[in-house]
Motif scaffolding. Structure first.
Motif, PDB file in Angstrom:
ATOM      1  N   PRO A  36      40.901 -24.292  49.992  1.00  0.00           N
ATOM      2  CA  PRO A  36      39.738 -24.426  49.388  1.00  0.00           C
ATOM      3  C   PRO A  36      38.496 -23.733  50.199  1.00  0.00           C
ATOM      4  N   CYS A  37      38.968 -22.988  51.199  1.00  0.00           N
ATOM      5  CA  CYS A  37      38.287 -22.373  52.139  1.00  0.00           C
ATOM      6  C   CYS A  37      37.795 -20.856  51.679  1.00  0.00           C
ATOM      7  N   ALA A  38      36.892 -20.720  50.982  1.00  0.00           N
ATOM      8  CA  ALA A  38      36.361 -19.107  50.772  1.00  0.00           C
ATOM      9  C   ALA A  38      36.216 -18.370  52.012  1.00  0.00           C
ATOM     10  N   ILE A  39      36.652 -17.171  51.710  1.00  0.00           N
ATOM     11  CA  ILE A  39      36.530 -16.156  52.840  1.00  0.00           C
ATOM     12  C   ILE A  39      35.624 -15.136  52.550  1.00  0.00           C
ATOM     13  N   SER A  40      34.891 -14.877  53.603  1.00  0.00           N
ATOM     14  CA  SER A  40      33.695 -13.859  53.536  1.00  0.00           C
ATOM     15  C   SER A  40      34.139 -12.708  54.182  1.00  0.00           C
ATOM     16  N   SER A  41      34.316 -11.505  53.774  1.00  0.00           N
ATOM     17  CA  SER A  41      34.653 -10.325  54.265  1.00  0.00           C
ATOM     18  C   SER A  41      33.761  -9.526  55.013  1.00  0.00           C
ATOM     19  N   SER A  42      32.337 -10.082  54.679  1.00  0.00           N
ATOM     20  CA  SER A  42      31.230  -9.283  55.549  1.00  0.00           C
ATOM     21  C   SER A  42      30.604  -9.967  56.514  1.00  0.00           C
ATOM     22  N   GLY A  43      31.069 -11.124  56.786  1.00  0.00           N
ATOM     23  CA  GLY A  43      30.512 -11.631  58.011  1.00  0.00           C
ATOM     24  C   GLY A  43      30.000 -12.680  57.895  1.00  0.00           C
ATOM     25  N   GLY A  44      29.562 -13.292  56.796  1.00  0.00           N
ATOM     26  CA  GLY A  44      28.810 -14.450  56.341  1.00  0.00           C
ATOM     27  C   GLY A  44      27.379 -14.701  56.938  1.00  0.00           C
TER      28      GLY A  44
ATOM     29  N   GLY B 217      26.830 -21.875  56.692  1.00  0.00           N
ATOM     30  CA  GLY B 217      27.354 -21.495  55.519  1.00  0.00           C
ATOM     31  C   GLY B 217      28.938 -22.258  55.242  1.00  0.00           C
ATOM     32  N   THR B 218      29.292 -21.989  53.924  1.00  0.00           N
ATOM     33  CA  THR B 218      30.600 -22.493  53.341  1.00  0.00           C
ATOM     34  C   THR B 218      31.793 -21.763  53.665  1.00  0.00           C
ATOM     35  N   ALA B 219      31.569 -20.360  53.989  1.00  0.00           N
ATOM     36  CA  ALA B 219      32.753 -19.310  53.859  1.00  0.00           C
ATOM     37  C   ALA B 219      33.235 -19.429  55.282  1.00  0.00           C
ATOM     38  N   VAL B 220      34.593 -18.885  55.166  1.00  0.00           N
ATOM     39  CA  VAL B 220      35.208 -18.539  56.593  1.00  0.00           C
ATOM     40  C   VAL B 220      34.718 -17.287  56.695  1.00  0.00           C
ATOM     41  N   ASN B 221      34.081 -16.995  57.990  1.00  0.00           N
ATOM     42  CA  ASN B 221      33.322 -15.518  58.160  1.00  0.00           C
ATOM     43  C   ASN B 221      34.195 -14.960  59.507  1.00  0.00           C
ATOM     44  N   SER B 222      33.516 -13.966  59.803  1.00  0.00           N
ATOM     45  CA  SER B 222      34.055 -13.049  61.289  1.00  0.00           C
ATOM     46  C   SER B 222      34.105 -13.800  62.364  1.00  0.00           C
ATOM     47  N   ALA B 223      32.795 -14.652  62.512  1.00  0.00           N
ATOM     48  CA  ALA B 223      32.620 -15.518  63.637  1.00  0.00           C
ATOM     49  C   ALA B 223      33.543 -16.535  63.741  1.00  0.00           C
ATOM     50  N   SER B 224      33.919 -17.232  62.666  1.00  0.00           N
ATOM     51  CA  SER B 224      34.925 -18.498  62.494  1.00  0.00           C
ATOM     52  C   SER B 224      36.294 -17.927  62.789  1.00  0.00           C
ATOM     53  N   LEU B 225      36.468 -16.770  62.215  1.00  0.00           N
ATOM     54  CA  LEU B 225      37.922 -16.253  62.592  1.00  0.00           C
ATOM     55  C   LEU B 225      37.938 -15.848  63.785  1.00  0.00           C
ATOM     56  N   LYS B 226      37.007 -15.339  64.499  1.00  0.00           N
ATOM     57  CA  LYS B 226      37.021 -14.955  65.950  1.00  0.00           C
ATOM     58  C   LYS B 226      37.382 -16.354  66.832  1.00  0.00           C
ATOM     59  N   MET B 227      36.751 -17.385  66.308  1.00  0.00           N
ATOM     60  CA  MET B 227      36.905 -18.628  67.075  1.00  0.00           C
ATOM     61  C   MET B 227      38.334 -19.216  66.867  1.00  0.00           C
ATOM     62  N   VAL B 228      39.139 -18.835  65.700  1.00  0.00           N
ATOM     63  CA  VAL B 228      40.399 -19.288  65.493  1.00  0.00           C
ATOM     64  C   VAL B 228      41.121 -18.475  66.415  1.00  0.00           C
ATOM     65  N   SER B 229      41.235 -17.288  66.694  1.00  0.00           N
ATOM     66  CA  SER B 229      41.655 -16.402  67.603  1.00  0.00           C
ATOM     67  C   SER B 229      41.565 -17.113  69.017  1.00  0.00           C
TER      68      SER B 229
END
Length: 604
Positions: free
Chosen positions: A230-238, A246-258
Motif C-alpha cells: 500500500p506504500c506509494a512511491i514518489s520518484s521526485s523526492g516527496g 507525506g504518505t509516499a515513500v520518497n528519497s529521504a525514506s529510501l535513504k533511511m532504509v539503506s
C-alpha cells in the motif's frame, strides 16, 4: 539411586505464548537424570480460522496478522499470497522487493532479540559477569571483531551497572535464573562481553523496526494489501523529504532504509555472529574436559522442510529463492525431495493427540489443510496434572502436521541445511568458516549441525546471509524506481466480479521460525475455509496417530538433567527452536480456569 521422577515445566518462559513441557526421567547412579520420554503441550487455543469464515478474502491479511504479536509481517504477507495464489494475481517487482525487505528486517530483529534476550541466559551466567576483569573482556572483544565497544573503560561501566543491579537484591527479569548451575561453562569475561551486548541489543532493536513503518505505516501489524503493497512511491523526492509530512515513500525514506540495512548488518557482522561462534566454541571446548557436548545432543527428527523464500524475481519462481524449497530426509544432504503443497496425501494435519475433532473424518485421520477443520474438543487433563499423557490421550491445542507421514523440523537449521545442500556457495563458505573457528568437522551431512548448539549457530549464520541479501533487494528496488517504475500494486483482479465462483490458494513464507503456510478456499467471493499451519506447529506439535513424536519431543529424548530442580538442559534445547506458541487466543482467571466461553461461530 534416586527414584525416577516426572519433570514438569509449565509455563516455559522466554518464549511467545504458553508451552508446557513434561518428561519422564530415569534416575542415574550419580544422582543425575535422563529423559526417557517427553510431551510438548500448548495450553493456548487459536480460533483465527473460524473468524475468517464468510469474510472478504482481501481483508484476511489483517486478521491473520493478529495470530501473533511477533510474526505480524510474515502472517500478513502469507495471507495476501494465499489469496493472490487463489485468484491468479501477480504482484509488481517493487512489491516483491519491499516484501523481501520487510520479512528480512523481521528476521534480523527476531533472531538477534531471540539470541540475546530469550536464549542467551541459558548459556550465560549473569552473576559470573561481575567477577570479570574488564581489561581481559576488552581484549576478548577485540579478538572477535572490529566492534568499537572494545575498551576496558567500556566494560568497566557495564560491570558497574550489573554489580549495582545484582547487589540491590532486586534481580527483576533475572530473578528466576539458575545462576551458579554446573552447566554454565563460560568464563567471567565471556559472560561480561555477552551481557554487554544483551544491553546494547535493547536499543538496537528499537531503531531497526523503522523499516516496517516506512513501507507498512506502523509496527507491529504493518499494512499489506492483496496485489502488492500500500506504500506509494514518489520518484521526485516527496516535497520536504521528511517522512512524517507525506504518505509516499520518497528519497529521504529510501535513504533511511539503506541506513537501517547498514545498521542491521553491522551489528550482526561485528557482534551477533562472533558472539554465537564464541559461545559454541566455549561449550565445545568445555565438553573436552568432561562436560556435556551440546553439539551432539538435541537432534530432533533428522527431517527438514522448507517452502522457500526471498525471490530475486517473483514468488512464482522458486529457482530464484535465497532459501530453497524442498525436503531433507534422515540428515542426508545429498538428496533434496520436491514438495507439492496441493497434494492431499503429501501435506496432512493430525489431531489424534490434540484437543480437536474431525467431523468429516476419524480423529486418527490426517486432513489436507484445504479440507482441514478447526473443531474444538477439550477433554482435559485437569490443571496441574503430573502424569505423562498416554497413547490414547489428547494433550495439546497444537495439531500435528506431517509431510508424507513424516515429522519435519522447520526453521533456521532447515534453511541453512537447504542452502548448503542446494549448493549456495556463499552459504557453504560461511558454514565452513564458522565450523572451522569452533573446531567442528565439516562432514558430508554436517553432523554437528543436528543438535542444540547447531540450531543456535544456524540461526546466526542465516541472519548474516539474509542481511547481506537485503543489499541486493534494496538495489533492485532502487534500480526499478530510478528507471521510472514506481508501481507497487496490481489491481487487475481487485473486483470480486472478476473472480471464479470457487478458488483455492496457498500462501507461504519462511518465517524466522520456519515454514509458514496459509491455505484458503473461496466460494462465491467469500472465504469458506481457512487453515494456518504455523512454523511452531511443525516443531511443537504432539505425537500423531502413529505415535510419532514431533521435533520438540524427539529433541528432548535422552537429555541429561544434572539438577532435577533446575532443568536448564531442557530449556536450552526447547529455546534453540525459538518457540512461538502465541498463534492462539485464550482467556483464563488467575487460577488457570476458563473465565469466558466463546462460540467462534458467532464471528462467522
Amino acid at each position: 539411586m534416586a527414584a525416577s521422577r516426572t519433570l514438569v515445566i509449565d509455563p516455559v518462559t522466554r518464549i511467545e505464548g504458553h508451552l508446557r513441557i513434561q518428561a519422564n526421567t530415569t534416575a542415574n547412579a550419580d544422582g543425575t537424570y535422563t529423559i526417557s520420554r517427553a510431551s510438548s503441550s500448548s495450553t493456548m487455543v487459536r480460533g483465527i480460522e473460524l473468524i475468517m469464515k464468510g469474510r472478504d478474502p482481501r481483508e484476511a491479511w489483517a486478521f491473520a496478522q493478529r495470530i501473533c504479536g511477533v510474526c505480524t509481517v510474515v502472517h500478513g504477507v502469507t495471507s495476501a499470497r494465499a489469496v493472490e495464489n487463489a485468484l491468479g494475481i501477480t504482484v509488481p517487482s517493487n512489491a516483491e522487493m519491499i516484501r523481501n525487505l520487510m520479512i528480512a528486517s523481521q528476521y534480523m530483529h527476531d533472531h538477534v532479540m531471540h539470541f540475546y534476550l530469550l536464549h542467551m541466559l541459558d548459556w550465560v551466567d549473569v552473576t559470573s559477569a561481575i567477577k570479570a576483569d574488564p581489561a581481559k573482556a576488552a581484549t576478548l572483544q577485540a579478538s572477535m571483531s572490529t566492534y568499537a565497544n572494545n575498551t576496558a573503560s567500556y566494560f568497566t561501566g557495564v560491570k558497574s551497572k550489573l554489580t549495582t543491579f545484582i547487589n540491590s537484591g532486586q534481580l527483576g527479569i533475572f530473578a528466576k535464573g539458575y545462576w551458579g548451575h554446573s552447566a554454565y561453562k563460560l568464563s567471567p569475561e565471556q559472560n561480561l562481553v555477552l551481557m554487554a551486548h544483551y544491553l546494547e541489543c535493547l536499543s538496537w532493536s528499537r531503531s531497526i523496526v523503522k523499516l516496517h513503518t516506512i513501507f507498512g505505516g506502523k509496527d507491529p501489524h504493518p499494512s499489506v494489501v492483496v496485489g502488492g503493497m500500500p506504500c506509494a512511491i514518489s520518484s521526485s523526492g516527496g516535497g520536504t523529504g521528511k517522512i512524517s509530512t507525506g504518505t509516499a515513500v520518497n528519497s529521504a525514506s529510501l535513504k533511511m532504509v539503506s541506513d537501517l540495512i547498514t545498521t542491521m548488518r553491522n551489528f550482526v557482522d561485528q557482534v551477533y555472529l562472533p558472539d554465537a561462534i564464541m559461545m559454541c566454541k566455549a561449550y565445545t571446548d568445555a565438553a573436552k574436559s568432561g562436560g556435556t557436548d551440546w553439539s551432539t545432543i538435541g537432534e530432533s527428527v533428522g527431517n527438514y522442510l522448507c517452502y522457500g523464500e526471498f525471490p530475486s524475481t517473483n514468488i512464482n519462481d522458486p529457482a530464484s529463492f535465497l532459501i530453497p524449497r524442498g525436503v531433507i530426509i534422515g540428515r542426508d544432504l545429498s538428496k533434496i525431495y520436491p514438495i507439492d503443497v496441493t497434494n492431499t496425501s503429501e501435506f496432512q494435519e493430525f489431531v489424534a493427540h490434540s484437543w480437536y475433532d474431525y467431523k468429516t473424518a476419524s480423529k486418527n485421520a490426517g486432513l489436507h489443510p484445504w479440507s482441514g477443520e478447526t473443531t474444538f474438543n477439550y477433554t482435559g487433563p485437569a490443571p496441574g496434572y503430573t502424569t505423562l499423557p498416554d497413547n490414547a490421550e489428547s494433550y495439546s491445542w497444537i495439531k500435528s502436521p506431517r509431510w508424507r507421514g513424516r515429522a519435519m523440523e522447520v526453521g533456521p537449521l532447515a534453511h541453512v541445511l537447504m542452502m548448503y545442500a542446494k549448493g549456495n556457495t556463499t552459504a557453504k563458505t560461511l558454514v565452513q568458516q564458522c565450523f572451522g573457528k569452533i573446531g567442528w568437522t565439516v562432514d558430508a551431512n554436517l553432523t554437528r549441525f543436528h543438535s542444540t548448539l547447531g540450531r543456535t549457530l544456524a540461526r546466526a549464520i542465516e541472519t548474516k546471509l539474509i542481511g547481506d541479501g537485503m543489499v541486493g533487494w534494496y538495489n533492485k528496488l532502487m534500480s526499478n524506481i530510478n528507471g521510472g517504475d514506481v508501481s507497487v500494486f496490481n489491481n487487475a483482479k481487485w473486483a470480486p466480479t472478476t473472480w471464479p465462483a470457487s478458488a483455492k490458494g496457498f500462501g507461504f513464507t519462511e518465517a524466522p521460525r520456519g515454514a509458514l503456510g496459509h491455505w484458503v478456499v473461496i466460494d462465491n467471493q467469500k472465504i469458506s475455509n481457512y487453515q494456518c499451519v504455523v512454523a511452531s506447529q511443525w516443531n511443537a506439535g504432539p505425537r500423531d496417530a502413529a505415535g510419532v513424536a514431533g521435533p520438540y519431543e524427539a529433541g528432548l529424548q535422552g537429555h541429561p538433567i544434572a539438577n532435577f530442580d533446575q532443568p536448564i538442559e531442557v530449556l536450552r534445547t526447547i529455546h534453540s527452536f525459538d518457540p512461538c506458541i502465541g498463534c492462539a487466543v485464550h482467556l483464563t482467571d488467575p487460577d488457570g480456569q476458563a473465565s469466558v466461553t466463546v462460540d467462534f461461530n458467532d464471528f462467522a
